[in-house]
Design a protein around this motif. Structure first.
Motif, PDB file in Angstrom:
ATOM      1  N   ALA A  79      80.673  42.715  38.238  1.00 16.69           N
ATOM      2  CA  ALA A  79      81.036  41.585  37.376  1.00 16.69           C
ATOM      3  C   ALA A  79      79.815  41.000  36.684  1.00 16.69           C
ATOM      4  O   ALA A  79      79.951  40.292  35.672  1.00 16.69           O
ATOM      5  CB  ALA A  79      81.761  40.511  38.174  1.00 16.69           C
ATOM      6  N   GLY A  80      78.624  41.272  37.207  1.00 20.49           N
ATOM      7  CA  GLY A  80      77.408  40.792  36.584  1.00 20.49           C
ATOM      8  C   GLY A  80      76.266  41.766  36.767  1.00 20.49           C
ATOM      9  O   GLY A  80      76.239  42.539  37.728  1.00 20.49           O
ATOM     10  N   VAL A  81      75.336  41.749  35.823  1.00 20.67           N
ATOM     11  CA  VAL A  81      74.104  42.540  35.902  1.00 20.67           C
ATOM     12  C   VAL A  81      72.938  41.584  35.679  1.00 20.67           C
ATOM     13  O   VAL A  81      72.911  40.836  34.701  1.00 20.67           O
ATOM     14  CB  VAL A  81      74.064  43.674  34.865  1.00 20.67           C
ATOM     15  CG1 VAL A  81      72.734  44.428  34.939  1.00 20.67           C
ATOM     16  CG2 VAL A  81      75.231  44.638  35.072  1.00 20.67           C
ATOM     17  N   PHE A  82      71.972  41.642  36.591  1.00 18.46           N
ATOM     18  CA  PHE A  82      70.863  40.689  36.616  1.00 18.46           C
ATOM     19  C   PHE A  82      69.545  41.443  36.615  1.00 18.46           C
ATOM     20  O   PHE A  82      69.378  42.422  37.352  1.00 18.46           O
ATOM     21  CB  PHE A  82      70.982  39.844  37.895  1.00 18.46           C
ATOM     22  CG  PHE A  82      70.024  38.703  38.008  1.00 18.46           C
ATOM     23  CD1 PHE A  82      70.217  37.526  37.311  1.00 18.46           C
ATOM     24  CD2 PHE A  82      68.918  38.791  38.851  1.00 18.46           C
ATOM     25  CE1 PHE A  82      69.338  36.459  37.438  1.00 18.46           C
ATOM     26  CE2 PHE A  82      68.036  37.733  38.987  1.00 18.46           C
ATOM     27  CZ  PHE A  82      68.251  36.557  38.270  1.00 18.46           C
ATOM     28  N   ASP A  83      68.610  41.011  35.753  1.00 24.57           N
ATOM     29  CA  ASP A  83      67.270  41.599  35.738  1.00 24.57           C
ATOM     30  C   ASP A  83      66.464  40.936  36.853  1.00 24.57           C
ATOM     31  O   ASP A  83      66.122  39.754  36.764  1.00 24.57           O
ATOM     32  CB  ASP A  83      66.610  41.366  34.375  1.00 24.57           C
ATOM     33  CG  ASP A  83      65.319  42.164  34.208  1.00 24.57           C
ATOM     34  OD1 ASP A  83      64.526  42.209  35.169  1.00 24.57           O
ATOM     35  OD2 ASP A  83      65.101  42.722  33.113  1.00 24.57           O
ATOM     36  N   TRP A  84      66.167  41.692  37.898  1.00 26.39           N
ATOM     37  CA  TRP A  84      65.494  41.148  39.081  1.00 26.39           C
ATOM     38  C   TRP A  84      64.051  40.761  38.786  1.00 26.39           C
ATOM     39  O   TRP A  84      63.462  39.922  39.464  1.00 26.39           O
ATOM     40  CB  TRP A  84      65.555  42.174  40.203  1.00 26.39           C
ATOM     41  CG  TRP A  84      65.279  41.663  41.579  1.00 26.39           C
ATOM     42  CD1 TRP A  84      64.292  42.087  42.435  1.00 26.39           C
ATOM     43  CD2 TRP A  84      66.003  40.671  42.308  1.00 26.39           C
ATOM     44  NE1 TRP A  84      64.365  41.427  43.632  1.00 26.39           N
ATOM     45  CE2 TRP A  84      65.413  40.542  43.583  1.00 26.39           C
ATOM     46  CE3 TRP A  84      67.110  39.869  42.005  1.00 26.39           C
ATOM     47  CZ2 TRP A  84      65.874  39.657  44.549  1.00 26.39           C
ATOM     48  CZ3 TRP A  84      67.584  38.986  42.969  1.00 26.39           C
ATOM     49  CH2 TRP A  84      66.961  38.881  44.211  1.00 26.39           C
ATOM     50  N   SER A  92      77.993  39.821  32.013  1.00 24.13           N
ATOM     51  CA  SER A  92      79.010  39.289  32.925  1.00 24.13           C
ATOM     52  C   SER A  92      80.392  39.588  32.362  1.00 24.13           C
ATOM     53  O   SER A  92      80.571  39.698  31.141  1.00 24.13           O
ATOM     54  CB  SER A  92      78.845  37.781  33.127  1.00 24.13           C
ATOM     55  OG  SER A  92      79.041  37.076  31.912  1.00 24.13           O
ATOM     56  N   GLN A  93      81.355  39.749  33.245  1.00 21.49           N
ATOM     57  CA  GLN A  93      82.734  40.001  32.855  1.00 21.49           C
ATOM     58  C   GLN A  93      83.655  39.263  33.814  1.00 21.49           C
ATOM     59  O   GLN A  93      83.752  39.609  34.987  1.00 21.49           O
ATOM     60  CB  GLN A  93      83.044  41.499  32.883  1.00 21.49           C
ATOM     61  CG  GLN A  93      84.455  41.853  32.462  1.00 21.49           C
ATOM     62  CD  GLN A  93      84.729  41.489  31.009  1.00 21.49           C
ATOM     63  OE1 GLN A  93      84.244  42.160  30.091  1.00 21.49           O
ATOM     64  NE2 GLN A  93      85.489  40.441  30.770  1.00 21.49           N
ATOM     65  N   ASN A  94      84.317  38.233  33.302  1.00 23.06           N
ATOM     66  CA  ASN A  94      85.224  37.421  34.101  1.00 23.06           C
ATOM     67  C   ASN A  94      86.675  37.695  33.721  1.00 23.06           C
ATOM     68  O   ASN A  94      86.959  38.292  32.678  1.00 23.06           O
ATOM     69  CB  ASN A  94      84.910  35.939  33.902  1.00 23.06           C
ATOM     70  CG  ASN A  94      83.542  35.557  34.426  1.00 23.06           C
ATOM     71  OD1 ASN A  94      83.262  35.728  35.608  1.00 23.06           O
ATOM     72  ND2 ASN A  94      82.675  35.054  33.549  1.00 23.06           N
ATOM     73  N   ILE A  95      87.598  37.257  34.559  1.00 18.68           N
ATOM     74  CA  ILE A  95      89.037  37.360  34.280  1.00 18.68           C
ATOM     75  C   ILE A  95      89.419  36.208  33.360  1.00 18.68           C
ATOM     76  O   ILE A  95      89.066  35.049  33.633  1.00 18.68           O
ATOM     77  CB  ILE A  95      89.850  37.278  35.586  1.00 18.68           C
ATOM     78  CG1 ILE A  95      89.408  38.374  36.565  1.00 18.68           C
ATOM     79  CG2 ILE A  95      91.335  37.381  35.302  1.00 18.68           C
ATOM     80  CD1 ILE A  95      90.011  38.236  37.955  1.00 18.68           C
ATOM     81  N   PRO A  96      90.154  36.466  32.262  1.00 22.72           N
ATOM     82  CA  PRO A  96      90.550  35.379  31.349  1.00 22.72           C
ATOM     83  C   PRO A  96      91.403  34.332  32.046  1.00 22.72           C
ATOM     84  O   PRO A  96      92.142  34.627  32.993  1.00 22.72           O
ATOM     85  CB  PRO A  96      91.342  36.106  30.258  1.00 22.72           C
ATOM     86  CG  PRO A  96      90.933  37.530  30.352  1.00 22.72           C
ATOM     87  CD  PRO A  96      90.600  37.784  31.794  1.00 22.72           C
TER      88      PRO A  96
END
Length: 285
Positions: A79-84, A92-96
């Motif tokens: 659901a998310g990608v983070f640069d460490w 990010s991808q959430n449910i509408p």
């Protein structure tokens, strides 16, 4: 995939993605010295290092300190990608909200207890609904997370996007499949993922995300950003929510402590207690 076909590759692994719990981490949630050494060696060889976990970002930080040399974190099962390295949320991808409200109403009407996690990146906070059919595992999970939880509104609508739903049910695959079928029929824009209980109890966890969420898609996003061909990737995991990751990566491994029914699909390596990550990575260095 045309984008990737245009890339040149010499066959060497240029990205490694690993699950955390039950894979990279030991059972006590620590990191073995050999696994840590492999991370450093990968960095010296210019290999992109990705942790792909079902944990949210806050819970990831509980087991991966800032000095552990990962490059990216794919969190909440994609659901998310983070640069460490930079601390930047990249994706990010959430449910509408409309789907959140519809599925919440369905679960409440059918007396399914659930947790509903707020949008990424604040998805360590959640709402909860406790039905008359609540399971002991729901109560145990609630006990661990009650400081971040608030009751679901009486109006049965939160009118907000959300990262995911979590429904905990008895270990009966028929019950899981029936609920999955009912939800998918009504809400085709959702993805349902089965996971084993991290509490090592006889319950099935049903995690419900936006249809585009998966660890595999999270790693694909990083490949596109870094211009890495999937033919030059390696993945390692231990559970059902790792399947799309392992289907995406070219060289894919399951640890020995994975469910038996998954082992015939991928190469099996050592257990997480036997430095499975380090052992598998060493093949490709």
């Amino acid at each position: 995939m045309n984008y990737f076909r245009r890339m040149q590759t010499n066959g060497k692994v240029k990205l490694v993605a690993t699950d955390l719990d039950g894979t990279f981490l030991k059972n006590d949630q620590t990191i073995s010295q050999k696994n840590l050494e492999s991370l450093h060696l990968m960095g010296e060889n210019g290999i992109t290092r990705v942790a792909a976990t079902g944990r949210n970002l806050q819970k990831t930080r509980e087991v991966i300190s800032s000095n552990i040399p990962f490059d990216y974190i794919v969190f909440s099962s994609g659901a998310g990608v983070f640069d460490w390295r930079t601390g930047e949320l990249l994706y990010s991808q959430n449910i509408p909200a409309e789907t959140v409200n519809g599925l919440s109403e369905y679960l409440i009407r059918n007396q399914w207890s659930f947790h509903l996690f707020k949008p990424v990146p604040e998805n360590h906070y959640c709402w909860y609904f406790r039905s008359k059919n609540v399971t002991p595992e729901f109560e145990q999970y609630f006990k661990f997370h009650n400081s971040f939880a608030e009751p679901f509104p009486d109006c049965t609508a939160v009118n907000s996007e959300a990262c995911q739903f979590l429904v905990i049910m008895p270990n009966d695959i028929a019950i899981f499949e029936q609920l999955k079928e009912n939800i998918c029929r009504t809400f085709p824009d959702l993805k349902i993922v089965r996971t084993s209980s991290p509490l090592h109890t006889p319950y099935i966890w049903m995690e419900i995300f936006h249809e585009d969420v998966s660890k595999g898609n999270g790693v694909k996003f990083i490949c596109e950003k870094e211009q890495i061909n999937p033919a030059c990737t390696m993945g390692i995991g231990n559970d059902y929510n790792d399947l799309e990751l392992l289907e995406f990566t070219r060289f894919s491994y399951l640890v020995e402590n994975s469910p038996e029914e998954l082992k015939r699909r991928f190469s099996v390596t050592k257990s997480n207690e036997e430095n499975a990550f380090s052992v598998s990575v060493s093949i490709h260095l």
